[in-house]
Design a protein around this motif. Structure first.
Motif, mmCIF file in Angstrom:
data_model
loop_
_atom_site.group_PDB
_atom_site.id
_atom_site.type_symbol
_atom_site.label_atom_id
_atom_site.label_comp_id
_atom_site.label_asym_id
_atom_site.label_seq_id
_atom_site.Cartn_x
_atom_site.Cartn_y
_atom_site.Cartn_z
ATOM 1 N N ASP A 127 56.855 15.829 89.880
ATOM 2 C CA ASP A 127 55.876 14.957 89.276
ATOM 3 C C ASP A 127 56.465 14.741 87.741
ATOM 4 O O ASP A 127 55.855 13.651 87.052
ATOM 5 N N ARG A 128 57.152 15.510 87.261
ATOM 6 C CA ARG A 128 57.481 15.576 85.696
ATOM 7 C C ARG A 128 58.876 14.995 85.554
ATOM 8 O O ARG A 128 59.212 14.458 84.506
ATOM 9 N N VAL A 129 59.794 14.814 86.570
ATOM 10 C CA VAL A 129 61.000 14.255 86.336
ATOM 11 C C VAL A 129 61.669 13.129 87.278
ATOM 12 O O VAL A 129 61.790 12.217 86.800
ATOM 13 N N GLU A 130 61.300 13.406 88.672
ATOM 14 C CA GLU A 130 61.774 12.401 89.553
ATOM 15 C C GLU A 130 60.771 11.171 89.482
ATOM 16 O O GLU A 130 61.161 10.055 89.655
ATOM 17 N N LYS A 131 59.500 11.313 89.810
ATOM 18 C CA LYS A 131 58.634 10.322 89.730
ATOM 19 C C LYS A 131 58.726 9.453 88.771
ATOM 20 O O LYS A 131 58.402 8.253 88.652
#
Length: 197
Positions: A127-131
């Motif tokens: 939720d904080r990096v990939e998306k």
């Protein structure tokens, strides 16, 4: 949970992923897969607070912008060249935008994606990096992250396909936050406090 193919340099094709995801969903309607950064991720079932928070946000969006819908769990083609597949907690788009789009919609008409953090080991990466990277590469104008773990709301805007979102604004839950255009909605996040677990 993310499934990684260790020890191999080959990546799964999007077509193969879509066949696996469709089969899994036919077999068990509670199973939802995503395909981010060349890896399959499994979306876990949400708890009541997560679902209630999502419905609160649906109501806020519908009251402020009745010409838009906040679609829960709609699959999107994300990342560069639409090689990823994500299932955001919410997709804000014009009322009839998703007609005929199937399981994995083109993000071209999407105004905002929403994620609400879960309390699991993959939350940070997912939720904080990939998306956010995938949504920015796909050109989604606004990414709203409701981060229950950090009691904050993070608004990502000004997507750049190479650098991610150029503007990231964080407010503590309890403050008001205005979502930038093309969304243009102000949220009073004080109402979110009961849903933090």
């Amino acid at each position: 949970m993310t499934v990684r193919a260790e020890g191999t340099s080959s990546r799964m094709s999007v077509d193969l992923f879509e066949r696996i995801a469709a089969f899994a969903e036919r077999e068990d309607e509670t199973v939802r897969f995503e395909f981010i950064d060349g890896r399959i991720g499994l979306q876990k079932a949400t708890n009541g607070n997560h679902s209630t928070l999502a419905m609160w946000l649906v109501r806020q969006c519908m009251e402020a912008r009745p010409e838009l819908n906040l679609y829960p769990q709609q699959g999107l083609k994300v990342e560069a060249h639409r090689k990823g597949r994500a299932r955001p907690d919410g997709v804000l788009a014009p009322v009839h935008y998703l007609l005929g789009q199937g399981d994995w919609a083109d993000p071209a008409g999407v105004l905002m994606t929403v994620e609400i953090t879960s309390y699991d080991a993959d939350t940070h990466d997912r939720d904080r990096v990939e998306k956010p990277r995938g949504y920015a590469e796909a050109g989604v104008p606004v990414y709203l992250l409701i981060d229950r773990e950090h009691a904050s709301v993070v608004v990502h805007s000004k997507p750049d396909p190479e650098d991610g979102y150029r503007d990231i604004h964080t407010v503590k839950i309890g403050d008001k936050v205005t979502l930038p255009e093309p969304v243009g909605i102000t949220l009073d996040t004080y109402q979110l406090k009961p849903y933090l677990d």
